[in-house]
Design an enzyme around this catalytic site. Structure first.
Site, mmCIF file in Angstrom:
data_model
loop_
_atom_site.group_PDB
_atom_site.id
_atom_site.type_symbol
_atom_site.label_atom_id
_atom_site.label_comp_id
_atom_site.label_asym_id
_atom_site.label_seq_id
_atom_site.Cartn_x
_atom_site.Cartn_y
_atom_site.Cartn_z
ATOM 1 C CG ASN A 40 -5.594 -71.850 -23.182
ATOM 2 O OD1 ASN A 40 -6.396 -71.578 -23.715
ATOM 3 N ND2 ASN A 40 -5.454 -72.977 -23.872
ATOM 4 C CG HIS A 41 -7.313 -67.445 -25.037
ATOM 5 N ND1 HIS A 41 -8.220 -67.098 -25.970
ATOM 6 C CD2 HIS A 41 -6.547 -68.502 -25.746
ATOM 7 C CE1 HIS A 41 -8.508 -68.388 -26.839
ATOM 8 N NE2 HIS A 41 -8.143 -69.068 -26.765
ATOM 9 C CB SER B 17 1.165 -74.393 -17.892
ATOM 10 O OG SER B 17 2.507 -74.678 -16.597
ATOM 11 C CB SER C 232 6.879 -69.749 -23.297
ATOM 12 O OG SER C 232 6.148 -69.962 -22.148
ATOM 13 C CG HIS D 174 -0.672 -76.703 -28.925
ATOM 14 N ND1 HIS D 174 -0.675 -77.676 -28.123
ATOM 15 C CD2 HIS D 174 -1.594 -75.927 -28.590
ATOM 16 C CE1 HIS D 174 -1.840 -77.975 -27.193
ATOM 17 N NE2 HIS D 174 -2.441 -77.140 -27.501
ATOM 18 N N GLY D 175 2.715 -76.876 -26.733
ATOM 19 C CA GLY D 175 2.002 -75.886 -24.917
ATOM 20 C C GLY D 175 2.756 -77.447 -23.975
#
Lengths: 131, 491
Positions: free
Chosen positions: B205-206, B390, B395, B414-415
């Protein structure tokens, strides 16, 4: 024999073997399958010897060894001959080649709920991988 | 098996399992979530893993899970646990394998309409400058000796090498360098994995993502962060690569014996730990800090490479191609911090695994050491909290609050957090279809692997807006800006 099982964030496999040797070998095949890769011509041979305090730690050390060889040397192994295996030591001959078509690297082999169980002559375990 | 009935609701957004639930719990387990999202979280082993965290020696307050929490191994992802020093434990599994995986936000000087004609070329250039994907080496080679310097110095090493500016370091958590780093505590294997990967993104996922600031929710804070509606910004999400993975693996294995030595009983072998003031604990802390420094340096090199991409692509058209750092935060780390617990200021080891710091303004000086302070420009405002969504979704930029210090040891989500397994995502979504859909939505995609793309499909994640609504409502952080993706590059 191995089967991929569901894990929300990472990968996991369930592995069965008639004995500990088969369990270790099939765990390696299962991890290879998760990467999507396969070795090209099996021209590379390595003997790997490992020691650990218990069978689970030995299994993690074995799979980590293969994951390390894949990431750093680009090697993948598909044929295994167990030369010796106890609960605390493994000596194995692995044949393989340069890894091709890999689309997932194994970051790490975890100890998450890791336990090798023996029942009615079958060894089984579930291994969670960080990917 | 943990059920909804095992939780008691403390407020609209806080759910607790009391220590009476299981004999081995030392503190309560607290989940920050909505009533609706709680059902989703109970769909896997997140709650069980959160409860397991409470069994670790030295745990204080409560173990917390953020609303993006999901099943991991050992700790749940989105988990926060503080242990009391000097003899509280540190757990490599409580940090995770990608030590100091984190997010960096850069702001440009350009508006969306200025970049639109060049976006496709820009994403191709970022793809060329930032090596990504399985097994890709970085653009920078270091010697063994250089690597030790990098591990000790972190982003400061990058500054000395000309890959950073002083401002970049100032606007990085801990100044981009953890002083506790001890490169001698890394195995030769860890270093070997690190030698070739400096400046590489990795896979999974980077990503590097080009976004536009779509909406501002707090004008004053956004102005302090340099953000305004229509501005182009860049997010970089990466970590410590194979070096960090090896450090974690080495110490999880070594700590299997440490728990026997210190007579620590655990519900899961992945939770292995050792007192921070033990030899094993100190060795891991030194190695973890060094790996964290590698990650800070790595994101700094990626920043340098993204700047090169912007210059190469945009310099024929404008002189305003520069990128300025807003902030860089870790979301897989353990840090020694001072917090108030039951009216007393005590030193803690705060594990954040899939959780970020969310420090508010007006933090007493004693909370942070002098080399770990917020940048002067943010001290009266609070720390930027970066929450990438995602792929293809929004974001968020948030700001930390004083309330988070009381509720979650100054931590936040964090996400978005996964809800669907990678296996199921690949069966549900074709990477090529997803790419077509994203491009139909106007998002330029550069991806190395279609299978990897499918695993990261938005359908596999929670709704990041809903996650952010919870942390905002719960007071863990406040909304500042919402970002919309225009281009994404991943391995």
């Amino acid at each position: 024999m191995f089967k991929e099982i569901e894990h929300t964030a990472d990968y996991a496999i369930k592995v069965w073997g008639a004995d500990l040797s088969e369990l270790f070998v099939d765990a390696a095949h299962g991890m290879n399958a998760l990467t999507g890769g396969e070795p090209d011509r099996p021209e590379i041979s390595r003997e790997i010897a490992l020691e650990a305090a218990d069978p689970e730690t030995l299994l993690v050390a074995w799979l980590e060894e293969l994951a390390f060889l894949m990431e750093v040397e680009g090697e993948m192994y598909s044929h295994f001959e167990v030369l010796a295996l106890t609960h605390t030591a493994l000596w194995i001959r692995a044949r393989g080649g340069l890894a091709t078509r890999v689309d997932k690297l194994i970051k790490a082999v975890t100890f998450h709920n890791l336990a090798i169980r023996e029942s009615k002559g079958t060894y089984e375990t579930t291994i969670v991988f960080d990917v | 098996m943990v059920t909804r009935n095992d939780f008691r609701q403390l407020s609209d957004w806080v759910w607790e399992v009391p220590p009476s639930f299981r004999e081995d719990m030392r503190v309560p387990a607290r989940l920050f979530t909505s009533s609706e999202m709680l059902n989703s979280i109970l769909g896997d082993k997140t709650a069980e893993q959160l409860i397991n965290m409470t069994t670790l020696p030295g745990a204080v307050g409560w173990a917390a899970a953020m609303p993006d929490a999901h099943q991991g191994y050992g700790f749940c992802i989105g988990g926060v646990l503080a242990t009391k020093l000097p003899d509280g434990i540190i757990s490599p599994g409580g940090v995770g394998y990608d030590i100091n995986c984190g997010v960096r936000l850069l702001r440009s000087e350009l508006r969306q309409e200025e970049i639109a004609p060049h976006l496709s070329t820009l994403m191709t250039s970022i793809d060329q400058y930032c090596p990504s994907g399985v097994g890709r080496a970085g653009r920078t080679r270091v010697t063994d000796r250089e690597l030790d310097r990098l591990l000790a110095q972190g982003a400061k090493w990058a500054l000395e090498k000309g890959y950073a500016r002083q401002d970049d370091l100032e606007y990085t958590e801990s100044g981009g360098r953890l002083p506790g780093a001890d490169p001698s505590k890394l195995s030769p294997r860890a270093k070997k994995r690190g030698l070739t990967q400096v400046g590489s993104l990795g896979a999974g996922n980077h990503f590097v993502e080009v976004d536009v600031v779509e909406e501002i929710f707090d004008e004053a804070v956004a102005e302090a962060f340099g953000l305004s509606t229509g501005l182009i910004v860049v997010q970089i999400h990466s970590g410590s690569r194979g070096l960090g993975h090896q450090v974690a693996s080495d110490y999880v294995r070594r700590f299997q014996q440490a728990v026997i030595k210190y007579d620590i009983r655990l519900p899961d072998r992945e939770l292995v730990c050792a007192p921070l003031n033990s030899r094993e604990g100190a060795d891991y802390f030194g190695a973890m800090c060094a790996a964290a420094n590698y990650a800070f340096a790595n994101r700094q090199l990626l920043t340098h490479q993204v700047r090169q991409s912007f210059e190469k692509t945009l310099s024929p058209h404008t002189r305003r191609f520069d990128l300025h750092q807003v902030y860089d935060i870790a979301h897989n780390i353990a840090k020694v911090e001072t917090h108030s617990v039951e009216g007393q200021r005590i030193k803690l080891c705060v594990h954040r695994k899939g959780a970020t710091r969310a420090f508010g303004p007006s933090i007493p000086e004693s909370v942070l050491s002098t080399d770990d302070d917020l940048p002067a420009a943010y001290r009266s405002i609070g720390q930027p909290v970066l929450v990438p969504g995602s792929m293809g979704t929004a974001s968020w930029v948030l700001v930390g609050t004083e309330s988070s210090m009381q509720q979650s040891f100054g931590s936040c989500c964090h996400g978005a957090g996964r809800t669907m397994s990678r296996t199921k995502a690949k069966k549900t979504v074709w990477g090529s279809d997803l790419r077509t859909q994203l491009e139909a939505d106007g998002i330029v995609v550069r991806a190395g692997s279609m299978a990897s793309l499918a695993e990261e499909a938005p359908v596999a994640y929670k709704d990041v807006d809903a996650v952010v609504d919870i942390v905002h409502s719960a007071g863990l952080a406040r909304k500042v800006a919402r970002l919309r993706p225009l281009g994404v590059m991943k391995g």
